[in-house]
Design a protein around this motif. Sequence first.
Motif, PDB file in Angstrom:
ATOM      1  N   VAL A   1      -5.940  -9.804   5.597  1.00 24.98           N
ATOM      2  CA  VAL A   1      -4.984  -8.950   5.864  1.00 24.98           C
ATOM      3  C   VAL A   1      -3.879  -9.104   4.272  1.00 24.98           C
ATOM      4  N   LEU A   2      -3.907 -10.516   3.612  1.00 23.99           N
ATOM      5  CA  LEU A   2      -3.829 -10.437   2.295  1.00 23.99           C
ATOM      6  C   LEU A   2      -3.833  -9.708   1.516  1.00 23.99           C
ATOM      7  N   GLU A   3      -5.451  -9.277   1.359  1.00 21.45           N
ATOM      8  CA  GLU A   3      -5.582  -8.675   0.505  1.00 21.45           C
ATOM      9  C   GLU A   3      -4.692  -6.421   0.768  1.00 21.45           C
ATOM     10  N   LEU A   4      -5.177  -6.654   1.685  1.00 20.95           N
ATOM     11  CA  LEU A   4      -4.790  -5.194   2.267  1.00 20.95           C
ATOM     12  C   LEU A   4      -3.516  -5.156   1.711  1.00 20.95           C
ATOM     13  N   GLU A   5      -2.560  -5.793   2.376  1.00 19.44           N
ATOM     14  CA  GLU A   5      -0.953  -6.550   2.113  1.00 19.44           C
ATOM     15  C   GLU A   5      -0.728  -6.398  -0.134  1.00 19.44           C
ATOM     16  N   LYS A   6      -1.033  -6.682   0.045  1.00 17.28           N
ATOM     17  CA  LYS A   6      -1.318  -6.324  -2.085  1.00 17.28           C
ATOM     18  C   LYS A   6      -1.698  -5.189  -2.179  1.00 17.28           C
ATOM     19  N   GLU A   7      -2.419  -4.376  -1.830  1.00 19.33           N
ATOM     20  CA  GLU A   7      -3.502  -3.207  -2.002  1.00 19.33           C
ATOM     21  C   GLU A   7      -2.001  -2.279  -1.740  1.00 19.33           C
ATOM     22  N   LEU A   8      -1.002  -2.461  -0.454  1.00 23.52           N
ATOM     23  CA  LEU A   8      -0.581  -1.565   0.577  1.00 23.52           C
ATOM     24  C   LEU A   8       0.295  -1.241  -0.892  1.00 23.52           C
ATOM     25  N   GLU A   9       1.161  -3.087  -1.250  1.00 26.01           N
ATOM     26  CA  GLU A   9       1.864  -3.046  -1.858  1.00 26.01           C
ATOM     27  C   GLU A   9       2.073  -2.022  -3.677  1.00 26.01           C
ATOM     28  N   GLN A  10       0.444  -1.825  -3.710  1.00 23.10           N
ATOM     29  CA  GLN A  10       0.340  -1.548  -5.447  1.00 23.10           C
ATOM     30  C   GLN A  10      -0.104   0.129  -4.900  1.00 23.10           C
ATOM     31  N   GLU A  11      -0.453   0.626  -3.547  1.00 25.56           N
ATOM     32  CA  GLU A  11      -0.118   1.807  -3.750  1.00 25.56           C
ATOM     33  C   GLU A  11       0.974   2.350  -2.821  1.00 25.56           C
ATOM     34  N   ARG A  12       2.115   1.232  -2.335  1.00 25.10           N
ATOM     35  CA  ARG A  12       3.388   1.999  -2.733  1.00 25.10           C
ATOM     36  C   ARG A  12       3.854   2.186  -3.760  1.00 25.10           C
ATOM     37  N   TYR A  13       3.555   1.579  -4.658  1.00 22.37           N
ATOM     38  CA  TYR A  13       4.308   1.720  -6.248  1.00 22.37           C
ATOM     39  C   TYR A  13       3.829   2.795  -7.100  1.00 22.37           C
TER      40      TYR A  13
END
Length: 946
Positions: A916-928
């Motif tokens: 979940v933490l990895e996916l949240e980090k990836e989500l922030e990167q993809e939003r950026y």
Amino acid sequence: MASISLPRVLHPRKTSLEIERENFEKAQSQALQKAINGQECPVKQKHVRSAIIGTFQTQSAKIFWAYALRLPSLDDRIVAWKLCHVVHKILREGHPLCLVDSQRHRKELDEIGKLWGHLREGYGKMIKLYTALLINKLEFHRRNPRFPGHLGVTPDELESIGGNDVNNIFDMTIEMFDYLDHILALQEAVFGSLNMARSNSMTSAGQCRLAPLIPCIQDASKLYDYSVKLLFRLHSTLPADILAGHRERFLKQFRALKKFYESTSNLQYFKDLIAIPPLPEKPPNFLIMGDLRDYVTQEVVVPQEPEHEEEPIQEETLIDTTDDSAQDSNKVSFVVHQEILEQREFLKMQCEKLRGEINALMSKNQKDITLLKDKISSLEHDLALKESELEHEKHIKEDLLNQSFAVAQSQDSEQKQFHEKFDKLKAIYVKLRDEHVAELRKKAEVEKKLSIALRTVEKMTELEAEKDKLEMSEKQKSDELASLIKDKELFNMETEILKKSVADACKEKDSIERELQSVLEEKEELRKKSEELSYKLLELERQIDNEQKKLQASLESIVRKSIENNEETLSNAIHEVDNPAITALTCSPDYLRSLTKGCQDVLQESLTLIFTDYESVITLTNKIAHRHSVYILNGRATGNTSPDIAFGEKMADSCKILGEVVLRLLQSIKENQSTEVIVKEAVEKLEEIVVLGENINMSLLGEKAENLVDMLESEMASMDKAIEEAANKIQEMLTNSRAADSGIKLEVNEKILDTCTSLMQAIRLLVKKSRVLQAEIVSQGRGTASDKDFYKRNHQWTDGFISAAKAVAVAAKFLLTAADKVVTSNGKLEQLVVAAQEIGASTAQLVVASRVKADRNSENLKQLTQASKGVTTATGTVVATVKDCSQLIEEREELDVSNLSLHQAKRMEMEVQVRVLELEKELEQERYKLSKLRKHHYQLSGESDT
């Protein structure tokens, strides 16, 4: 060496592919010449088969039409009749693209029909009807591209083609009726010609005329079946009285088709060529839905054609002129087998060639993708800079708007207070005036009574004078008493009577005098009250005059302050022209030209301005100041687009001069002076700036303006091709999935690909309506100029339209890629959602680009808007279907934790938390990344607009 001839040295040898191509074209030409000749006999099916196979080898009908149009169809009626037969076979059994390639040859078919239509009997009438049938068939497939040439579709495909729109089914049924009418008209003409020529089905002449009825029967059978099913569906949705015309037309065609089948079945010629199922004795009753269960689809069966066909018997020639007919019958099987082997080898070579071309294209596409990614990363940075500058300009604009709103609001409140005070004073004045009028009316009544009393007094005075005369007469009579003794008594009586009358008159006189005294006293009181009211009225009038003077002064002060604020606004705009920060601001010359009309209108309006009409003065000066402030800043921004710095500075100086002229205009209005000379000077300066902007426009366009029409046509063609390829590829993926997948995967793939197909149909309709609206815009906007001049004059709109077309093509390819990945299990459903939303946004861009120049009351614009709503609905359907499929997959893959131990459950919980933490980090990167891409896209859009 000396023996080598010069031509042999100069001309290079042909490659094997060129030789193979020449042989193929030669074989096609020979097959068509043998199939379509001037002999009155049926077309040889083996030659037609060769032409059909040729369309599959070339994947088009271009070579067929290239050789078919060279035949003498306009000189020989038999050639024209056979040409129509072969074209019908090509459209039915040839490559699917034959329907597309043949659309452009409808004019040639129409000319053949018109030429031979002058012969009202025999082949002339039949040729005219046959060309009309072929043109109608091409039109039917153009309107309904999902029907193949042979018209064979499954019940599910027919349901999908009809869709959920009753109007589409209604129109499609009418088109099928029209198709059947052409077939029935042709067969009636064929059988009519047989009776006139006294020929039958066993002669060459009869077979030549009857042979084309075989594909007609095949088409008619499908059309009848689909008409029955669609009519039952329409009757389940619409009232029966609306479909009365459909039922009458169907019954008429049913009787004619039944007679056609019976006439054909009775002929010996057709018994070995086609099996025609008889129609039922009674037509289906569409008012009873139960009849649909009893309806059975009857297929027309065409037996496999023999490999060798005997030459038809010639009526004119009864002698066998062949030398080796016996040997021909023994060699047929070997020749046919050799042809099949050659065709198979040719197809293998074509497959290898295509495989190599596909690999080369894939490598080239990969290189192009890498280059585009590099270009995207470089443009993202520029987009961020442009966006920050845009935000700064937005803040400046908001501040100016807030200031203008505050000034206008304060002016409105002050005017409202003055109006309220004036209304109160006006009410008091009206009340006092009414009271004064009432008192004046009372005074008039009193004066009337006084005049009556005065007339009474005058009468009494006359009576008194008469009394005096009587007394004098009495004295005279006394003197004459001696002589008048006889009349004394009478005289005494008269005297007594007169005395009594005088006494009564005196009493009445006293009463009138008392009444007169009372009236005079009342009159005096009224006079005093009237004087008091007059004094109050004068005081009130002086007060009203003072208030009006104060109000006038206040209004003049407000107008002066408003004009001074406008002068300050305009001065700030002139000052901003020299601001170094504005050099980054750009504006297109076309937009600057669009602002000119508004400035010219307010300048002309100032010529008829009435200076005492304060509301008009404030409104007009606001318009003058704000419109020219915006014009000056945009003029400076337009000068920034010029590659010549000196030219840009000249543009800026002209804008400042214009601002100074407008300032003098505001000053003249403030001082109530004539503005005619200043307005003329301002208009001339506006025209000068427009000319400078046009010069910048021409310098920026360069050679690009000359190619705008070609660029637009190229991009629109590319867009049509991309949409068509995407639709065909989706259908191919659906067919492959049905053949290879099963279960939930097949269900998911079918749902996704069906919605994608609906979306591509909606996009295709949108593009079609957009082309129609574009043609309307050009025809209305160009005037007497050419299309090229219109696009050149509106180059920014054209660039936007080209950009929109590119976006639609790219989005269609993106949707196709996403769907392909999802179906092959290599992609994610989220990619398909993004692809659908992107294609919706791209088509919206195309709609906006079309709407900019369109007339708001245009019927084509309404149709385009309706098509845009269809795309939006289809996009939403794709997104909803993806979500449903995702939920279906998740339900299938639900986690089973019943057999986990405490340690295993805890460990899995920790792993899930880490994930979940990895996916949240990836989500922030993809939003950026998404934010950066959007900024870059906005920057590119801004550059393309300027």
